[in-house]
Design a protein around this motif. Structure first.
Motif, short mmCIF file in Angstrom:
data_model
loop_
_atom_site.label_atom_id
_atom_site.label_comp_id
_atom_site.label_asym_id
_atom_site.label_seq_id
_atom_site.Cartn_x
_atom_site.Cartn_y
_atom_site.Cartn_z
N TRP A 60 -10.31 -38.66 95.79
CA TRP A 60 -10.77 -40.25 95.74
C TRP A 60 -11.08 -40.26 93.95
CZ3 TRP A 60 -7.95 -43.49 97.81
CH2 TRP A 60 -7.64 -43.27 98.88
N GLU A 61 -11.79 -39.15 94.02
CA GLU A 61 -12.52 -39.17 92.09
C GLU A 61 -11.30 -39.38 90.98
OE1 GLU A 61 -14.37 -39.84 89.15
OE2 GLU A 61 -15.24 -40.60 90.66
N ALA A 62 -10.18 -38.06 91.48
CA ALA A 62 -9.09 -38.07 90.57
C ALA A 62 -8.09 -39.39 90.89
CB ALA A 62 -8.58 -36.72 90.79
N THR A 63 -8.08 -39.70 91.53
CA THR A 63 -7.01 -41.03 91.41
C THR A 63 -7.87 -41.96 91.10
OG1 THR A 63 -6.31 -40.33 93.41
CG2 THR A 63 -5.98 -42.46 93.10
N LEU A 64 -9.07 -42.39 91.22
CA LEU A 64 -9.91 -43.16 90.85
C LEU A 64 -9.63 -43.20 89.45
CD1 LEU A 64 -12.06 -44.87 93.49
CD2 LEU A 64 -9.90 -45.84 92.79
N GLY A 65 -10.19 -41.92 88.72
CA GLY A 65 -10.15 -41.63 87.32
C GLY A 65 -9.14 -41.80 86.22
N PHE A 66 -7.88 -41.92 87.05
CA PHE A 66 -6.45 -41.71 86.02
C PHE A 66 -6.39 -43.74 85.97
CE2 PHE A 66 -2.29 -42.64 85.82
CZ PHE A 66 -1.92 -41.52 84.99
N ARG A 67 -7.35 -44.26 86.56
CA ARG A 67 -7.10 -45.89 87.23
C ARG A 67 -8.42 -46.16 86.25
NH1 ARG A 67 -4.43 -43.88 90.62
NH2 ARG A 67 -2.62 -45.07 92.20
N ARG A 68 -9.19 -45.60 86.14
CA ARG A 68 -10.19 -46.16 84.36
C ARG A 68 -9.36 -45.34 84.08
NH1 ARG A 68 -13.88 -43.83 88.85
NH2 ARG A 68 -13.94 -41.73 87.66
N HIS A 69 -8.47 -44.52 83.64
CA HIS A 69 -7.89 -44.10 82.25
C HIS A 69 -7.06 -45.40 81.47
CE1 HIS A 69 -4.78 -41.86 79.31
NE2 HIS A 69 -3.91 -42.01 80.18
N LEU A 70 -6.17 -45.98 82.76
CA LEU A 70 -5.08 -46.73 81.99
C LEU A 70 -5.81 -48.41 81.56
CD1 LEU A 70 -3.34 -46.57 84.65
CD2 LEU A 70 -2.50 -45.88 82.82
N TRP A 71 -6.95 -48.41 82.76
CA TRP A 71 -7.84 -49.68 81.70
C TRP A 71 -8.44 -49.89 80.50
CZ3 TRP A 71 -10.17 -48.93 87.49
CH2 TRP A 71 -9.48 -50.34 88.49
N SER A 72 -8.66 -48.11 80.69
CA SER A 72 -9.60 -48.11 79.17
C SER A 72 -8.76 -47.74 78.26
CB SER A 72 -9.96 -46.68 79.33
OG SER A 72 -9.12 -45.97 79.34
N TRP A 73 -6.79 -48.28 78.40
CA TRP A 73 -6.12 -48.52 77.42
C TRP A 73 -5.86 -49.94 77.26
CZ3 TRP A 73 -5.18 -45.52 72.76
CH2 TRP A 73 -5.76 -44.46 73.20
N GLY A 74 -5.87 -51.02 77.99
CA GLY A 74 -6.04 -52.50 78.70
C GLY A 74 -5.14 -52.45 78.90
N LEU A 75 -4.74 -51.33 79.80
CA LEU A 75 -3.07 -51.41 81.17
C LEU A 75 -4.32 -51.67 82.42
CD1 LEU A 75 -1.12 -48.59 79.73
CD2 LEU A 75 -0.83 -51.12 79.21
N GLY A 76 -2.74 -53.09 82.81
CA GLY A 76 -3.38 -53.39 84.31
C GLY A 76 -2.73 -52.02 85.34
N VAL A 77 -3.14 -52.27 86.79
CA VAL A 77 -2.65 -51.36 87.28
C VAL A 77 -2.23 -51.79 88.59
CG1 VAL A 77 -3.75 -49.25 88.85
CG2 VAL A 77 -5.13 -49.39 86.89
N ALA A 78 -1.09 -50.86 88.60
CA ALA A 78 0.22 -51.58 89.53
C ALA A 78 -0.06 -50.68 90.36
CB ALA A 78 0.95 -51.73 89.19
N GLU A 79 -1.07 -51.29 92.09
CA GLU A 79 -1.25 -49.77 92.78
C GLU A 79 -0.53 -50.16 93.74
OE1 GLU A 79 -2.84 -47.91 93.38
OE2 GLU A 79 -4.41 -47.61 92.79
N ALA A 80 -0.38 -49.37 94.76
CA ALA A 80 -0.25 -49.18 95.87
C ALA A 80 2.02 -49.08 95.77
CB ALA A 80 -0.22 -49.62 97.18
N MET A 81 2.21 -49.18 94.59
CA MET A 81 3.45 -49.45 94.74
C MET A 81 4.53 -47.72 94.93
SD MET A 81 4.00 -52.60 93.01
CE MET A 81 5.32 -52.69 92.63
N ASP A 82 5.70 -47.72 94.99
CA ASP A 82 6.77 -47.07 94.89
C ASP A 82 5.84 -45.74 94.01
OD1 ASP A 82 7.95 -48.90 92.58
OD2 ASP A 82 8.71 -47.13 92.15
N THR A 83 5.35 -46.05 93.19
CA THR A 83 5.11 -45.07 92.55
C THR A 83 4.07 -43.97 92.82
OG1 THR A 83 5.32 -46.12 89.69
CG2 THR A 83 4.30 -44.07 89.42
N ALA A 84 3.16 -44.78 94.08
CA ALA A 84 2.48 -44.63 94.98
C ALA A 84 2.96 -43.16 95.98
CB ALA A 84 0.74 -45.51 95.47
#
Length: 394
Positions: A60-84
């Motif tokens: 969970w820490e690595a998974t959420l850390g990656f989402r923080r990385h995306l947000w830090s670049w101004g991108l929204g996160v599309a969660e629980a999609m086919d990429t996940a």
């Protein structure tokens, strides 16, 4: 300069020099000219029993850390999609926990004022075990996941359902199901049109293998519920079909490109209309995607193309046929860039691409300037080669 050893389809080795480049700028505030969601993957512990068919175990820490990385670049996160890895390793219990944790993290860690801009989550029927179900059961399945997502406060992507694809025979079947589901949404949602390259079980979605006929059904659904539809994510890898549908959308309804082959010109648009983004590829190239949109914000189209165009050959490699294994390349690049401790994936999917395929990702990532720390990436790649009995060139 960093020298990396590459591997071709015949096992031949080649030394490739990675040039130096300046880091890309992070945004000072919100991205303005385009809405951009990156569809994010999940990270398992390397030691976990994430073999095919096993329930997903998540770091969970690595998974959420990656989402923080995306947000830090101004991108929204599309969660629980086919990429996940929906339908490819991410089971229903893990999907719910992922949605719950990401929306909770977004409230305090995303930097977005509106939770629906920070994260949108996939709503589907994939928690139902039976392969063939009735239309009433399809609707009930959608509504169960919809109500859960809405309780978390997230935006919703109404995903294409394998159950509906199996049950439906005509366009009217889709119209009736979407009518009933959209009646229950508490805010406008994003519809989802995923082509069979991404999921062969979705062939003929919206009632026809003919894209023109299927598009008419989509437009009918949107027209009947324009106040409940934020937009549609179109993932057919067909730029002409996307442009044609985009031109017919009602005012206020957005086209979110899911075309991981042609996104640069689709996002730029034609001067009258453009596509926004909901892309798995943007998870792989988040800094570049952000910097390119920042350039559009400043009206600098030349810089936009200079930053984003070189990422498309990389995306085409990641999403090469069989396209549904693109998740392996997304996780591999995240590992190269230090966002996870190993390239492991749930369902054992890290084995879905060959070493030569991954080698080409390394080369194209270097050319696109998406390796944030080339020396570290090279060391990781050479370690993977060594693990497979291949000694890097000195």
């Amino acid at each position: 300069m960093s020298a990396v050893t590459l591997l071709d389809d015949h096992g031949r080795l080649e030394a490739y020099e990675i040039g130096s480049f300046e880091p890309l700028p992070r945004p000072n505030g919100r991205l303005r000219s385009r809405i951009a969601f990156a569809a994010a993957h999940v990270v398992p512990p390397a030691w976990a029993d994430n073999v095919p068919g096993a329930p997903a175990e998540i770091d969970w820490e690595a998974t959420l850390g990656f989402r923080r990385h995306l947000w830090s670049w101004g991108l929204g996160v599309a969660e629980a999609m086919d990429t996940a890895q929906r339908n490819m390793g991410l089971d229903p219990a893990a999907t719910r926990e992922l949605i719950k944790r990401t929306t909770a993290e977004a409230r305090t860690g995303s930097g977005f004022d509106d939770l629906g801009d920070a994260v949108v989550v996939g709503v589907n029927t994939d928690h139902i075990d039976e392969p063939v179900i009735s239309f009433d059961q399809v609707v009930a399945g959608y509504l169960e996941q919809l109500h859960f997502a809405q309780q978390q406060g997230a935006g919703v992507v109404l995903m294409a359902s394998r159950h509906l694809a199996r049950a439906a025979h005509t366009a009217d079947d889709y119209l009736k199901v979407y009518d009933r589901v959209l009646a229950e949404v508490d805010r406008p949602v994003i519809l989802h049109w995923l082509g069979e390259a991404f999921d062969p079980q979705l062939a003929g979605y919206f009632g026809s293998a003919d894209l023109g006929a299927a598009s008419r059904t989509v437009l009918r659904i949107i027209g009947d519920h324009a106040d409940r539809v934020r937009g549609i994510k179109m993932s057919l890898l067909d730029a002409a079909a996307e442009i044609a549908l985009r031109a017919e959308l009602p005012d206020g309804v957005r086209l979110f490109t899911g075309d991981d082959y042609n996104y640069s010109r689709l996002i730029e648009g034609d001067g009258r209309r453009h596509s926004d983004a909901l892309l798995g590829a943007f998870a792989a190239v988040a800094p570049n995607a952000s910097a390119a949109i920042q350039a559009l914000d400043a009206g600098d189209h030349d810089r936009y193309h200079a930053i984003l165009d070189p990422t498309e050959p990389l995306a085409r490699q990641i999403f090469a046929a069989p396209t549904f294994y693109y998740k392996t390349g997304i996780a591999f690049l995240a590992w190269l860039n230090g966002h996870q401790p190993s390239p492991a994936m749930v369902g054992g999917l890290h084995s879905a691409r060959s070493l030569p395929h991954l080698s080409e990702i390394v080369r194209l990532a270097a050319e696109a300037r998406t390796l944030t720390d080339p020396e570290s990436a090279v060391a990781r790649w050479h370690g993977l080669l060594g693990l497979n009995g291949i000694e890097a060139l000195s």
